[in-house]
Design an enzyme around this catalytic site. Structure first.
Site, PDB file in Angstrom:
ATOM      1  N   PRO A 128       1.178  -1.519  -0.076  1.00  0.00           N
ATOM      2  CG  PRO A 128       0.279  -1.022   2.002  1.00  0.00           C
ATOM      3  CD  PRO A 128       0.835  -1.672   1.100  1.00  0.00           C
ATOM      4  CB  VAL A 185      -0.454   7.894   0.531  1.00  0.00           C
ATOM      5  CG1 VAL A 185      -1.086   8.743   0.601  1.00  0.00           C
ATOM      6  CG2 VAL A 185      -0.721   6.828   1.378  1.00  0.00           C
ATOM      7  CB  CYS A 202       1.117   4.913   8.537  1.00  0.00           C
ATOM      8  SG  CYS A 202       1.586   6.854   8.279  1.00  0.00           S
TER       9      CYS A 202
END
Length: 435
Positions: free
Chosen positions: A107, A109, A190
């Site tokens: 993943p 962003v 994160c």
């Protein structure tokens, strides 16, 4: 004064991501049975937040979107009634049904969006994560849903990742996507400042009861499997207790980034594969390894050293989306030239393929701009004036970007991708990574 990007502003307000090549994308839209077009820019947005569009598509040709915004009524997960061995067996049965993918897009962003995922899948990726999606904004903002989460039938296996710090809000968001993915993933890794301010990601490592409640809420109420992505604690015993807690709470798959919350710079800090190996040995569910994956030799070494069931790559894929097909950039073959050959593919080829996918699956221009910079970074270092031309464009078009690639080629820039001698870009996993 520059206007802040809408997504960034919203996250900071939290208290507690030409010719059709694949099937039509699915967008989470607010209206039922409504055809959508991306050619009219939304009002009051920066140019890079406008969705790109294919000028050759008329409004009638735009794909229709199913009604996906209504939160489904509660349906208990089969996992709700399972404990012990049965739960672990079902976790493995699901992973096996998906083909036990080993090469996975991490993943990112604004960077692991649908067109990029499909490009990576073309070059060997066997599964992928969406960008991190903000659960509260996903529930509240139809525009955010329609732009930040799109998929298509070829986009599987798929992890949809959310950040959250409220179990009920997370569940509401997860129910909106559970029929369009194979896992709903909770971002617990994160490490960025924005995650600290929003109180999510790796900063929930200080509140393990809350983390446990997030996992349990999804595991007991969804019909799709729940996965988590974490970073390690400085102390191994704390990492193992953390991982075991997640497994006991109902996590069916765990991805472990082998760096701590404070080790943000992947080039400065090596991921701890020994910690990942210890987690793998401790748990009874599939475990994925994240960190230090720069080429296929790293993939092979990581799988062998950690025993993990798959690997994730992020930053390296941004520069080289063909990594999982055995291609590597020149900086990873400088000391090994005799074992490498020109793979007859370069990053400019990949940019063109990516742009074609963006014409089919529109995304905000800011994502496209970012990918072009990443993939053509080595090319821009040879001809920096071309990069400046890109930076000077406040409004991008496909015509400009295709022309930019042509300009680089006309200037004689050649930065080929390489393969190890004898490697097969189309071979199976065992042939490519040697296991």
């Amino acid at each position: 004064m520059n206007k802040p990007k809408p997504l960034i502003s919203a996250i900071l307000n939290l208290n507690l991501h030409r010719k059709p090549l694949f099937s039509n994308p699915i967008h989470l839209m607010a209206l039922t049975q409504t055809r959508t077009t991306h050619s009219d820019p939304p009002q009051n947005d920066a140019e890079d937040d406008v969705l790109c569009s294919n000028p050759e598509q008329t409004q009638e040709e735009q794909p229709s979107s199913p009604s996906l915004d209504e939160t489904p009524s509660f349906v208990g997960s089969p996992g709700k009634y399972l404990t012990g061995v049965s739960r672990f067996e079902r976790a493995w049965a699901h992973w096996t049904k998906l083909g036990r993918p080993k090469l996975i897009v991490a993943p990112m962003v604004d960077n692991s969006e649908l067109p990029f995922r499909m490009l990576c899948r073309k070059y060997g990726a066997e599964a992928a994560y969406t960008p991190m999606l903000h659960s509260r904004i996903f529930n509240e903002n139809p525009k955010y849903r329609s732009e930040e989460f799109t998929t298509c039938k070829e986009d599987r296996p798929l992890f949809v990742q959310f950040c959250a710090n409220d179990p009920d809000i997370l569940l509401e968001a997860a129910r909106r996507v559970e029929s369009h993915c194979d896992y709903v993933d909770i971002n617990l890794g994160c490490p960025q400042r924005i995650a600290r301010r929003g109180y999510y990601g790796a900063f929930l490592m200080d509140n393990l009861p809350l983390v446990k409640s997030l996992v349990e809420k999804l595991a007991l109420n969804l019909n799709v499997r729940v996965s988590c992505k974490i970073r390690v604690f400085p102390k191994l015993e704390d990492t193992l207790k953390y991982a075991k807690m997640l497994e006991d709470a109902g996590c069916s798959l765990l991805a472990v980034h082998g760096r701590t919350r404070d080790e943000k710079d992947g080039k400065k800090f090596r991921a701890d594969w020994n910690a990942i190996k210890a987690v793998k040995n401790e748990l009874r569910i599939p475990v994925l390894a994240n960190g230090n994956i720069r080429h296929m030799d790293d993939v092979r070494n990581c799988l062998e050293e950690t025993g993990a069931d798959g690997v994730l790559s992020a930053e390296t894929l941004l520069e080289n989306p063909a990594l999982f097909a055995g291609f590597r950039t020149s900086n990873w073959v400088a000391d090994n030239e005799k074992d490498s050959i020109d793979g007859k593919l370069d990053q400019a080829d990949l940019v063109v393929q990516y742009l074609k996918l963006c014409e089919k699956y529109p995304v905000p221009w800011r994502m496209i701009r970012s990918h072009v910079h990443k993939m053509l970074g080595d090319w821009f270092r040879v001809q920096p004036q071309v990069r400046e031309e890109l930076n000077a464009q406040s409004r991008l078009t496909f015509e400009f970007l295709y022309g930019l690639v042509d300009q680089l080629r006309e200037l004689g820039v050649q930065v080929p991708l390489h393969q190890k001698d004898g490697a097969s870009a189309t071979g199976n996993l065992a042939e490519v990574i040697g296991i």
